[in-house]
Scaffold this motif. Structure first.
Motif, PDB file in Angstrom:
ATOM      1  N   TYR A  28       0.862  -1.188   0.000  1.00  0.00           N
ATOM      2  CA  TYR A  28       0.000   0.000   0.000  1.00  0.00           C
ATOM      3  C   TYR A  28       0.893   1.230   0.000  1.00  0.00           C
ATOM      4  CZ  TYR A  28      -3.518  -3.437   0.951  1.00  0.00           C
ATOM      5  OH  TYR A  28      -4.320  -4.540   0.854  1.00  0.00           O
ATOM      6  N   GLU A  29       0.621   2.113  -0.938  1.00  0.00           N
ATOM      7  CA  GLU A  29       1.479   3.295  -1.123  1.00  0.00           C
ATOM      8  C   GLU A  29       0.738   4.553  -0.703  1.00  0.00           C
ATOM      9  OE1 GLU A  29       4.486   3.244  -2.871  1.00  0.00           O
ATOM     10  OE2 GLU A  29       4.473   1.350  -3.988  1.00  0.00           O
ATOM     11  N   TYR A  30       1.439   5.434  -0.008  1.00  0.00           N
ATOM     12  CA  TYR A  30       0.859   6.709   0.453  1.00  0.00           C
ATOM     13  C   TYR A  30       1.846   7.825   0.125  1.00  0.00           C
ATOM     14  CZ  TYR A  30      -1.682   3.278   3.229  1.00  0.00           C
ATOM     15  OH  TYR A  30      -2.408   2.191   3.636  1.00  0.00           O
ATOM     16  N   ASN A  31       1.342   8.933  -0.407  1.00  0.00           N
ATOM     17  CA  ASN A  31       2.196  10.091  -0.718  1.00  0.00           C
ATOM     18  C   ASN A  31       1.630  11.330  -0.061  1.00  0.00           C
ATOM     19  OD1 ASN A  31       3.839   8.678  -2.607  1.00  0.00           O
ATOM     20  ND2 ASN A  31       2.184   8.858  -4.094  1.00  0.00           N
ATOM     21  N   PHE A  32       2.488  12.128   0.523  1.00  0.00           N
ATOM     22  CA  PHE A  32       2.052  13.442   1.016  1.00  0.00           C
ATOM     23  C   PHE A  32       3.263  14.364   1.088  1.00  0.00           C
ATOM     24  CE2 PHE A  32       2.824  10.563   4.555  1.00  0.00           C
ATOM     25  CZ  PHE A  32       3.640  11.293   5.399  1.00  0.00           C
ATOM     26  N   LEU A  33       2.974  15.657   1.246  1.00  0.00           N
ATOM     27  CA  LEU A  33       4.051  16.642   1.341  1.00  0.00           C
ATOM     28  C   LEU A  33       4.321  16.954   2.804  1.00  0.00           C
ATOM     29  CD1 LEU A  33       3.041  19.120  -1.510  1.00  0.00           C
ATOM     30  CD2 LEU A  33       4.955  17.502  -1.527  1.00  0.00           C
ATOM     31  N   ALA A  34       5.603  16.950   3.176  1.00  0.00           N
ATOM     32  CA  ALA A  34       6.007  17.373   4.525  1.00  0.00           C
ATOM     33  C   ALA A  34       7.479  17.752   4.458  1.00  0.00           C
ATOM     34  CB  ALA A  34       5.806  16.250   5.543  1.00  0.00           C
ATOM     35  N   LEU A  35       7.908  18.609   5.356  1.00  0.00           N
ATOM     36  CA  LEU A  35       9.307  19.044   5.435  1.00  0.00           C
ATOM     37  C   LEU A  35       9.825  19.538   4.086  1.00  0.00           C
ATOM     38  CD1 LEU A  35      10.460  15.953   7.508  1.00  0.00           C
ATOM     39  CD2 LEU A  35      10.159  18.244   8.419  1.00  0.00           C
ATOM     40  N   GLY A  36       8.964  20.206   3.363  1.00  0.00           N
ATOM     41  CA  GLY A  36       9.368  20.776   2.083  1.00  0.00           C
ATOM     42  C   GLY A  36       9.681  19.745   1.018  1.00  0.00           C
ATOM     43  N   THR A  37       9.158  18.545   1.166  1.00  0.00           N
ATOM     44  CA  THR A  37       9.471  17.525   0.169  1.00  0.00           C
ATOM     45  C   THR A  37       8.330  16.505   0.062  1.00  0.00           C
ATOM     46  OG1 THR A  37      11.288  16.123  -0.603  1.00  0.00           O
ATOM     47  CG2 THR A  37      10.652  15.883   1.687  1.00  0.00           C
ATOM     48  N   LEU A  38       8.447  15.628  -0.915  1.00  0.00           N
ATOM     49  CA  LEU A  38       7.449  14.575  -1.061  1.00  0.00           C
ATOM     50  C   LEU A  38       7.832  13.380  -0.189  1.00  0.00           C
ATOM     51  CD1 LEU A  38       4.960  13.526  -2.743  1.00  0.00           C
ATOM     52  CD2 LEU A  38       6.648  12.441  -4.223  1.00  0.00           C
ATOM     53  N   VAL A  39       6.885  12.944   0.632  1.00  0.00           N
ATOM     54  CA  VAL A  39       7.122  11.752   1.451  1.00  0.00           C
ATOM     55  C   VAL A  39       6.304  10.607   0.867  1.00  0.00           C
ATOM     56  CG1 VAL A  39       6.911  10.754   3.762  1.00  0.00           C
ATOM     57  CG2 VAL A  39       7.512  13.170   3.500  1.00  0.00           C
ATOM     58  N   LYS A  40       6.977   9.475   0.638  1.00  0.00           N
ATOM     59  CA  LYS A  40       6.291   8.285   0.113  1.00  0.00           C
ATOM     60  C   LYS A  40       6.444   7.171   1.132  1.00  0.00           C
ATOM     61  CE  LYS A  40       7.185   6.912  -4.022  1.00  0.00           C
ATOM     62  NZ  LYS A  40       6.770   6.881  -5.431  1.00  0.00           N
ATOM     63  N   VAL A  41       5.338   6.589   1.526  1.00  0.00           N
ATOM     64  CA  VAL A  41       5.400   5.473   2.468  1.00  0.00           C
ATOM     65  C   VAL A  41       4.820   4.248   1.772  1.00  0.00           C
ATOM     66  CG1 VAL A  41       4.716   4.654   4.759  1.00  0.00           C
ATOM     67  CG2 VAL A  41       5.036   7.104   4.370  1.00  0.00           C
ATOM     68  N   SER A  42       5.578   3.155   1.770  1.00  0.00           N
ATOM     69  CA  SER A  42       5.097   1.894   1.188  1.00  0.00           C
ATOM     70  C   SER A  42       5.031   0.863   2.303  1.00  0.00           C
ATOM     71  CB  SER A  42       6.052   1.386   0.112  1.00  0.00           C
ATOM     72  OG  SER A  42       6.375   2.418  -0.782  1.00  0.00           O
ATOM     73  N   ILE A  43       3.865   0.295   2.500  1.00  0.00           N
ATOM     74  CA  ILE A  43       3.694  -0.676   3.582  1.00  0.00           C
ATOM     75  C   ILE A  43       3.298  -2.025   2.999  1.00  0.00           C
ATOM     76  CG2 ILE A  43       2.369  -1.224   5.667  1.00  0.00           C
ATOM     77  CD1 ILE A  43       2.301   1.686   6.322  1.00  0.00           C
ATOM     78  N   TYR A  44       4.016  -3.054   3.429  1.00  0.00           N
ATOM     79  CA  TYR A  44       3.790  -4.418   2.943  1.00  0.00           C
ATOM     80  C   TYR A  44       3.015  -5.177   4.001  1.00  0.00           C
ATOM     81  CZ  TYR A  44       7.076  -3.176  -0.658  1.00  0.00           C
ATOM     82  OH  TYR A  44       7.687  -2.551  -1.723  1.00  0.00           O
ATOM     83  N   THR A  45       1.763  -5.446   3.708  1.00  0.00           N
ATOM     84  CA  THR A  45       0.894  -6.031   4.733  1.00  0.00           C
ATOM     85  C   THR A  45      -0.365  -6.587   4.070  1.00  0.00           C
ATOM     86  OG1 THR A  45      -0.331  -5.533   6.777  1.00  0.00           O
ATOM     87  CG2 THR A  45      -0.315  -3.827   5.111  1.00  0.00           C
ATOM     88  N   ASP A  46      -1.117  -7.331   4.847  1.00  0.00           N
ATOM     89  CA  ASP A  46      -2.438  -7.742   4.361  1.00  0.00           C
ATOM     90  C   ASP A  46      -3.540  -6.940   5.029  1.00  0.00           C
ATOM     91  OD1 ASP A  46      -1.674  -9.612   2.511  1.00  0.00           O
ATOM     92  OD2 ASP A  46      -1.305 -11.106   4.075  1.00  0.00           O
ATOM     93  N   ASP A  47      -3.142  -6.040   5.906  1.00  0.00           N
ATOM     94  CA  ASP A  47      -4.113  -5.309   6.705  1.00  0.00           C
ATOM     95  C   ASP A  47      -4.104  -3.835   6.285  1.00  0.00           C
ATOM     96  OD1 ASP A  47      -5.636  -4.106   8.616  1.00  0.00           O
ATOM     97  OD2 ASP A  47      -4.555  -4.951  10.344  1.00  0.00           O
ATOM     98  N   GLU A  48      -4.855  -3.535   5.247  1.00  0.00           N
ATOM     99  CA  GLU A  48      -4.832  -2.173   4.701  1.00  0.00           C
ATOM    100  C   GLU A  48      -5.328  -1.138   5.713  1.00  0.00           C
ATOM    101  OE1 GLU A  48      -7.188  -1.444   1.187  1.00  0.00           O
ATOM    102  OE2 GLU A  48      -6.274   0.526   0.897  1.00  0.00           O
ATOM    103  N   ALA A  49      -6.350  -1.504   6.482  1.00  0.00           N
ATOM    104  CA  ALA A  49      -6.932  -0.532   7.417  1.00  0.00           C
ATOM    105  C   ALA A  49      -5.890  -0.095   8.448  1.00  0.00           C
ATOM    106  CB  ALA A  49      -8.141  -1.151   8.108  1.00  0.00           C
ATOM    107  N   SER A  50      -5.135  -1.065   8.980  1.00  0.00           N
ATOM    108  CA  SER A  50      -4.111  -0.699   9.972  1.00  0.00           C
ATOM    109  C   SER A  50      -3.008   0.119   9.327  1.00  0.00           C
ATOM    110  CB  SER A  50      -3.477  -1.949  10.589  1.00  0.00           C
ATOM    111  OG  SER A  50      -4.463  -2.710  11.201  1.00  0.00           O
ATOM    112  N   ALA A  51      -2.635  -0.240   8.093  1.00  0.00           N
ATOM    113  CA  ALA A  51      -1.586   0.517   7.399  1.00  0.00           C
ATOM    114  C   ALA A  51      -2.013   1.971   7.231  1.00  0.00           C
ATOM    115  CB  ALA A  51      -1.292  -0.121   6.038  1.00  0.00           C
ATOM    116  N   THR A  52      -3.249   2.166   6.809  1.00  0.00           N
ATOM    117  CA  THR A  52      -3.744   3.529   6.576  1.00  0.00           C
ATOM    118  C   THR A  52      -3.805   4.307   7.885  1.00  0.00           C
ATOM    119  OG1 THR A  52      -5.006   2.704   4.719  1.00  0.00           O
ATOM    120  CG2 THR A  52      -5.648   4.856   5.564  1.00  0.00           C
TER     121      THR A  52
END
Ligand code: AMP
Ligand code: MG
Length: 346
Positions: A28-52
């Protein structure tokens, strides 16, 4: 935010590639802006709700850092204002750990990493989000006037929540803020039960657990232009950080000036284009990339040894690559004929 930063980040971020990712869990991939840059978080799991849910908390943590740890904002801004007005400040408990870390990093780098240089950084025009176009570099007299104040973390004393400064200084944690954000991010994800993930903050990347089935190789951008120098394989628990002169700079009268300043003379460090460091301690990796940049090719062994860094790579102004033996064993060059200098650490 600095748009150039964003492009540089996207470039590096796009290069991380997993050869044969896991069939067992989803990513599951998440992108947002913080600290003046793009932050990308990739989480490997079967539990999407917890990842989010975990990433929501992580995003709030980074928004807190954004709001409070720039020199002129929030909690750090208040400390800087009080120090300027009275030489003494009352700190929020969230600030003290960063001050202590900053002081320790300055000490082990023998002052090449100096998070109390904010006044000098401001003088060069790099403290503002956008440097006004056409602003000339500072005069030599202005630079020496700032350095005469001997701004350094070593001039600070902490007594409980009180911070005293023995010299005029502005705290600027820009040299280790992304490392700190990565450290906080990893702790937040782990605390939320996430085991396997990648956090990429503008090309500075932490690897948690085993994201996918195989090792991750991170592309190292060529500081001399487009393309990559090569790839470096990452291991679980590691963070990779790059400091480059291309991140923030300006040109004036045909001369190039960048944002990583040598505390010894107050000018942009002269001999380096970029430095990449890998370490299990993300904060140390970030500070060390900045310190080794300042140290330059001739100071690499000393500063890396002082800071406890075994994996580093420096590209000098002639585009020669200086890298530790340990780093060379993990580096796969992209095929350009850069001269490689392999360094044996004691
Ligand atoms: P980095 O990209 O991590 O190398 O950090 C660069 C930023 O750290 C600059 O934009 C300044 O805000 C700050 N900085 C510049 N020179 C130094 C230095 N010698 N020690 C610590 N921070 C510095
Ligand atoms: Mg740094």
């Amino acid at each position: 935010m600095n748009i150039r930063n964003l492009f540089a980040s996207l470039c590096i971020a796009g290069l991380a590639a997993c050869a044969g990712c896991s069939e067992r869990s989803s990513v599951y991939e998440y992108n947002f802006l913080a600290l003046g840059t793009l932050v990308k978080v990739s989480i490997y799991t079967d539990d999407e709700a917890s990842a989010t849910a975990a990433v929501d908390l992580l995003e709030q943590d980074l928004a807190f850092l954004d709001a409070n740890f720039y020199p002129d904002r929030g909690l750090l801004g208040q400390v800087n204002t009080q120090l300027r007005d009275n030489g003494i400040a009352v700190m929020d408990p969230a600030v003290a750990p960063l001050i202590e870390r900053g002081a320790e990093l300055e000490r082990i780098s023998r002052g090449l990493f100096n998070p109390a240089l904010g006044e000098l950084v401001a003088l060069w025009g790099f403290l503002q989000d956008e440097r006004p176009a056409g602003l000339p570099p500072p005069l030599a007299d202005e630079i020496s006037a700032v350095l005469r104040q001997r701004p350094a973390m070593a001039r600070l004393t902490i007594a409980g929540s009180e911070l005293k400064s023995g010299s005029r200084l502005i705290l600027d944690f820009g040299g280790f803020a992304k490392g700190y954000a990565l450290e906080q991010g990893v702790a937040r994800l782990r605390g939320s039960g996430v085991e396997n993930a990648i956090i990429n903050a503008g090309g500075d990347i932490s690897i948690m657990g085993q994201p996918g089935d195989r090792a991750w190789r991170i592309g190292i951008r060529s500081p001399g232009g487009p393309g990559v120098l090569g790839g470096i394989e990452m291991r679980s628990g590691e963070t990779i950080v790059t400091s480059g002169d291309y991140e923030r700079f300006f040109e004036y009268d045909g001369e190039f000036f960048h944002h990583i300043l040598d505390p010894r003379d107050g000018y942009p460090a002269a001999h380096t284009r970029s430095v990449t460091v890998i370490h299990n301690d993300a904060v140390l990796a970030d500070a060390a990339a900045t310190a080794l940049f300042v140290a330059g090719p001739s100071g690499l062994i000393g500063t890396a040894t002082d800071m406890g860094v075994r994996y580093f790579m420096l590209v000098d102004r002639e585009q020669h690559i200086h890298l530790s033996r340990e780093m060379s064993e993990r580096f796969v060059p992209a095929g350009h004929d850069h001269e490689l200098h392999i360094i044996e650490l004691p």
